[in-house]
Scaffold this motif. Structure first.
Motif, PDB file in Angstrom:
ATOM      1  N   PHE A 379      55.886 -17.050 -13.807  1.00  0.00           N
ATOM      2  CA  PHE A 379      55.269 -17.480 -12.553  1.00  0.00           C
ATOM      3  C   PHE A 379      56.260 -18.333 -11.773  1.00  0.00           C
ATOM      4  N   TYR A 380      56.239 -18.174 -10.430  1.00  0.00           N
ATOM      5  CA  TYR A 380      57.091 -18.971  -9.545  1.00  0.00           C
ATOM      6  C   TYR A 380      56.314 -19.317  -8.290  1.00  0.00           C
ATOM      7  N   THR A 381      56.472 -20.545  -7.806  1.00  0.00           N
ATOM      8  CA  THR A 381      55.864 -20.927  -6.533  1.00  0.00           C
ATOM      9  C   THR A 381      56.811 -21.829  -5.765  1.00  0.00           C
ATOM     10  N   HIS A 382      56.763 -21.701  -4.443  1.00  0.00           N
ATOM     11  CA  HIS A 382      57.510 -22.571  -3.537  1.00  0.00           C
ATOM     12  C   HIS A 382      56.560 -23.002  -2.423  1.00  0.00           C
ATOM     13  N   GLU A 383      56.460 -24.313  -2.214  1.00  0.00           N
ATOM     14  CA  GLU A 383      55.525 -24.853  -1.232  1.00  0.00           C
ATOM     15  C   GLU A 383      56.233 -25.845  -0.312  1.00  0.00           C
ATOM     16  N   ARG A 384      55.859 -25.810   0.960  1.00  0.00           N
ATOM     17  CA  ARG A 384      56.287 -26.797   1.945  1.00  0.00           C
ATOM     18  C   ARG A 384      55.047 -27.291   2.676  1.00  0.00           C
ATOM     19  N   SER A 385      54.893 -28.605   2.741  1.00  0.00           N
ATOM     20  CA  SER A 385      53.670 -29.167   3.320  1.00  0.00           C
ATOM     21  C   SER A 385      54.008 -30.339   4.233  1.00  0.00           C
ATOM     22  N   PRO A 386      54.228 -30.098   5.530  1.00  0.00           N
ATOM     23  CA  PRO A 386      54.388 -31.211   6.466  1.00  0.00           C
ATOM     24  C   PRO A 386      53.024 -31.834   6.786  1.00  0.00           C
ATOM     25  N   VAL A 387      52.916 -33.142   6.620  1.00  0.00           N
ATOM     26  CA  VAL A 387      51.655 -33.853   6.830  1.00  0.00           C
ATOM     27  C   VAL A 387      51.895 -35.018   7.785  1.00  0.00           C
ATOM     28  N   THR A 388      50.974 -35.213   8.719  1.00  0.00           N
ATOM     29  CA  THR A 388      51.062 -36.321   9.675  1.00  0.00           C
ATOM     30  C   THR A 388      49.730 -37.059   9.726  1.00  0.00           C
ATOM     31  N   GLN A 389      49.803 -38.395   9.665  1.00  0.00           N
ATOM     32  CA  GLN A 389      48.636 -39.237   9.881  1.00  0.00           C
ATOM     33  C   GLN A 389      48.895 -40.134  11.085  1.00  0.00           C
ATOM     34  N   ILE A 390      47.912 -40.195  11.976  1.00  0.00           N
ATOM     35  CA  ILE A 390      48.038 -40.997  13.199  1.00  0.00           C
ATOM     36  C   ILE A 390      46.828 -41.914  13.310  1.00  0.00           C
ATOM     37  N   LEU A 391      47.074 -43.204  13.438  1.00  0.00           N
ATOM     38  CA  LEU A 391      46.013 -44.178  13.663  1.00  0.00           C
ATOM     39  C   LEU A 391      46.157 -44.706  15.082  1.00  0.00           C
ATOM     40  N   ASP A 392      45.139 -44.443  15.905  1.00  0.00           N
ATOM     41  CA  ASP A 392      45.174 -44.841  17.308  1.00  0.00           C
ATOM     42  C   ASP A 392      44.074 -45.845  17.614  1.00  0.00           C
ATOM     43  N   ALA A 393      44.416 -46.819  18.460  1.00  0.00           N
ATOM     44  CA  ALA A 393      43.386 -47.639  19.089  1.00  0.00           C
ATOM     45  C   ALA A 393      42.812 -46.835  20.253  1.00  0.00           C
ATOM     46  N   VAL A 394      41.483 -46.767  20.351  1.00  0.00           N
ATOM     47  CA  VAL A 394      40.854 -45.890  21.330  1.00  0.00           C
ATOM     48  C   VAL A 394      39.849 -46.671  22.163  1.00  0.00           C
ATOM     49  N   ASP A 395      39.462 -46.063  23.287  1.00  0.00           N
ATOM     50  CA  ASP A 395      38.394 -46.604  24.117  1.00  0.00           C
ATOM     51  C   ASP A 395      37.068 -46.474  23.377  1.00  0.00           C
ATOM     52  N   GLY A 396      36.298 -47.544  23.288  1.00  0.00           N
ATOM     53  CA  GLY A 396      35.067 -47.543  22.506  1.00  0.00           C
ATOM     54  C   GLY A 396      33.984 -46.655  23.047  1.00  0.00           C
ATOM     55  N   THR A 397      34.105 -46.199  24.296  1.00  0.00           N
ATOM     56  CA  THR A 397      33.066 -45.347  24.889  1.00  0.00           C
ATOM     57  C   THR A 397      33.446 -43.880  24.879  1.00  0.00           C
ATOM     58  N   THR A 398      34.710 -43.582  25.225  1.00  0.00           N
ATOM     59  CA  THR A 398      35.131 -42.188  25.350  1.00  0.00           C
ATOM     60  C   THR A 398      35.999 -41.719  24.191  1.00  0.00           C
ATOM     61  N   LEU A 406      49.824 -46.539  14.283  1.00  0.00           N
ATOM     62  CA  LEU A 406      50.642 -46.032  13.181  1.00  0.00           C
ATOM     63  C   LEU A 406      50.763 -44.525  13.279  1.00  0.00           C
ATOM     64  N   THR A 407      51.976 -44.027  13.079  1.00  0.00           N
ATOM     65  CA  THR A 407      52.230 -42.596  12.913  1.00  0.00           C
ATOM     66  C   THR A 407      53.058 -42.426  11.653  1.00  0.00           C
ATOM     67  N   ALA A 408      52.489 -41.761  10.658  1.00  0.00           N
ATOM     68  CA  ALA A 408      53.169 -41.534   9.378  1.00  0.00           C
ATOM     69  C   ALA A 408      53.411 -40.040   9.213  1.00  0.00           C
ATOM     70  N   TYR A 409      54.669 -39.679   9.091  1.00  0.00           N
ATOM     71  CA  TYR A 409      55.050 -38.269   8.888  1.00  0.00           C
ATOM     72  C   TYR A 409      55.690 -38.164   7.510  1.00  0.00           C
ATOM     73  N   PHE A 410      55.059 -37.372   6.602  1.00  0.00           N
ATOM     74  CA  PHE A 410      55.583 -37.283   5.236  1.00  0.00           C
ATOM     75  C   PHE A 410      55.549 -35.834   4.736  1.00  0.00           C
ATOM     76  N   PRO A 411      56.592 -35.062   5.021  1.00  0.00           N
ATOM     77  CA  PRO A 411      56.703 -33.698   4.494  1.00  0.00           C
ATOM     78  C   PRO A 411      56.992 -33.715   3.001  1.00  0.00           C
ATOM     79  N   THR A 412      56.410 -32.767   2.290  1.00  0.00           N
ATOM     80  CA  THR A 412      56.631 -32.648   0.846  1.00  0.00           C
ATOM     81  C   THR A 412      57.025 -31.218   0.502  1.00  0.00           C
ATOM     82  N   THR A 413      57.755 -31.075  -0.581  1.00  0.00           N
ATOM     83  CA  THR A 413      58.103 -29.754  -1.111  1.00  0.00           C
ATOM     84  C   THR A 413      57.742 -29.717  -2.592  1.00  0.00           C
ATOM     85  N   TYR A 414      57.419 -28.533  -3.061  1.00  0.00           N
ATOM     86  CA  TYR A 414      57.049 -28.360  -4.471  1.00  0.00           C
ATOM     87  C   TYR A 414      57.538 -26.998  -4.929  1.00  0.00           C
TER      88      TYR A 414
END
Length: 517
Positions: A379-398, A406-414
């Motif tokens: 068995f063989y596998t190759h994986e690429r997984s780019p992941v991004t998390q973004i935390l934004d302050a937003v308008d409480g009504t809209t 915060l913007t966190a970009y963490f690509p992983t390979t397996y």
């Protein structure tokens, strides 16, 4: 990187009206008999990567008939998981679900313990950072022959992600003999909620005695039942799903069979299935109500999977090749105002995950009903997984973005390569012993870049880190099996021997790991 994805869900009970199913057209050749059974009415499974009767399988297996699930309008794993002993689900409320078998589960950032495959092709990421334990397929049973649920460790045949077990989706093969098709619809209503529906169709076209084509499609809405008192919208947690599959079967000779498949599914959840509390008074807002920001809990999930299965009968052995390529994406937004109230009154966390995964497996097995049966494979596998998390302050009504926290970009390979095999010796017609082993070697890579006030190493300076690891391990399997009769279920002596030897040997085996960061 923020190591939390969702707010805590609150359990609730619903009263759902009875479902009416209308068959618009049903050609006799579609399902003249249960797809799971052979001519003798016995259930046939492939849990051990070979065709055998359910009674003869030395693994606790539950086989679900896909046609029966469709007739009962049980179209999602959440609808029928209770039929499987030891299987439970932990739904996170934003389209993510942790599958639990025999009580074995992972934490929010643990690797998967229950593997999922479609026609023997592994589904989804193998790592926690890409949501491998959270993102599950939403397969409609319209194109399935059966669903096999294997309980207990399956590491020697299916790898490390199957410590708790495996959910195996087996699709229906195209038929080269008969033209058939089906169209089916259903609707449902939820008390104090919305209206749901489902439409599914399939067609099988035999091109000639060697070629056949099968195509299926479905569209489904799961009714919502939670109201957002903050925005005034009702039934915000409705879920829409649609997709389809095309498969081609080619049998150039009596000994060679090639099956190609392409599956695509899309799910859109409109809001969180959460009931919230009043921030100040700590009192509930009422039955099945929430006061989250607009769009909170909404998600979009896409899955595309290409499969290729080749079977060759060599007379003295069976050769099988299984090739897969999958693309998965997931995007969600969750209300994180309470967790970051000290920074901003209102905030939203966005998760954007993508995975590209290629897998290849080749195995050779002896014919069935031999005194000594064996199976070897790689068995063989190759994986690429780019992941991004973004935390934004937003308008409480809209919920419009005001600033980025915060913007966190963490690509992983397996990458993983494994060899495995097992031998079954039939001491008598009633008693046999199976032994097996798997050697696996994997390599993982991880990079992370964080920006924004909550992520920077210093004002204006991004936080940057990286890591990599290598690991290899050997897992052993020993299963004594006794059959009281041909028609009685298999007895495994002792019952938990598979569990004991797999887990014990895995911990006692050779193990080496190197890291650098």
């Amino acid at each position: 990187m923020i190591r939390a994805f969702t707010l805590k869900t609150i359990s609730m009970s619903l009263l759902t009206c009875s479902v009416a199913t209308l068959t618009i057209a049903d050609m006799p050749a579609y399902a003249a008999a249960t797809a799971d059974a052979d001519n003798d009415g016995e259930i046939i499974v492939t849990a051990q990567k070979r065709v055998e009767r359910l009674q003869d399988t030395p693994v606790p297996v539950t086989a679900l008939s896909a046609s029966a699930l469709v007739e009962r309008n049980q179209t999602r794993l959440q609808d029928y998981f209770a039929q499987v002993p030891g299987l439970s689900l932990n739904a996170q409320g934003d389209g993510t679900t942790v599958i639990i078998l025999r009580g074995i589960a992972t934490a929010n950032f643990g690797n998967p313990t229950v593997a999922v495959s479609v026609d023997d092709v592994p589904y989804g990421s193998s790592t926690a950072l890409a949501g491998g334990q959270l993102l599950q397929p939403d397969l409609d049973p319209a194109d399935l022959q059966r669903i096999e649920v294997l309980r207990g460790p399956q590491g020697t045949l299916y790898g490390a992600s199957s410590l708790g077990g495996l959910i195996k989706y087996v699709t229906t093969d195209p038929s080269t003999t008969e033209l058939s098709g089906r169209v089916q619809g259903d609707f449902n209503a939820t008390q104090d909620g919305g209206i749901g529906y489902g439409v599914r169709d399939s067609v099988n076209v035999p091109i000639n005695e060697k070629f056949a084509l099968r195509a299926t499609g479905f569209s489904r809405r799961t009714a919502g039942y939670v109201d957002n008192v903050f925005t005034g919208k009702d039934d915000v947690n409705a879920l829409d799903a649609r997709g389809g599959r095309i498969s081609l079967l080619w049998k150039p000779t009596e000994t060679l069979s090639i099956k190609l498949g392409a599956l695509h599914q899309y799910s859109h959840g409109h809001g969180a299935s959460l009931v919230t509390t009043d921030v100040n008074k700590r009192l509930t807002l009422g039955d099945l109500n929430q006061s989250l920001l607009p769009g909170s809990g909404s998600f979009k999930s896409k899955s595309t999977l290409f499969t290729g299965n080749i079977d060759l009968d060599l007379d003295w052995a069976d050769l099988k090749s299984v090739t897969g390529y999958g693309r998965n994406s997931y995007f969600s937004g969750s209300d994180y105002s309470r967790l970051y109230a000290s920074f901003t009154p209102s905030s939203v966390l966005y998760n954007d995950m993508k995975t590209r995964k290629f897998t290849q497996e080749i195995r050779l097995s002896s014919p069935a009903d031999q005194t000594l049966e064996w199976l070897v494979g790689g068995f063989y596998t190759h994986e690429r997984s780019p992941v991004t998390q973004i935390l934004d302050a937003v308008d409480g009504t809209t919920a419009a973005t005001a600033s980025n926290l915060l913007t966190a970009y963490f690509p992983t390979t397996y990458n993983e390569i494994s060899v495995f095999g097992d031998v079954t010796y039939h001491v008598t017609q009633a008693f046999n012993v199976q032994v097996g082993a798997r050697y696996s070697h994997n390599k993982q890579g991880y990079d992370e870049v964080d920006t924004g006030p909550l992520g920077e190493a210093a004002p204006g300076v991004p936080f940057v880190t990286s890591a990599s690891s290598k690991d290899h391990a050997i897992t052993f399997l020993v299963v004594p099996q006794y059959k009281f009769s041909r028609h009685a279920p298999t007895a495994i002596l002792p019952e938990n021997s598979r569990w004991f030897f797999t887990v014990w040997r895995a911990h006692a085996s050779s193990h080496r790991q190197r890291r650098r960061s």
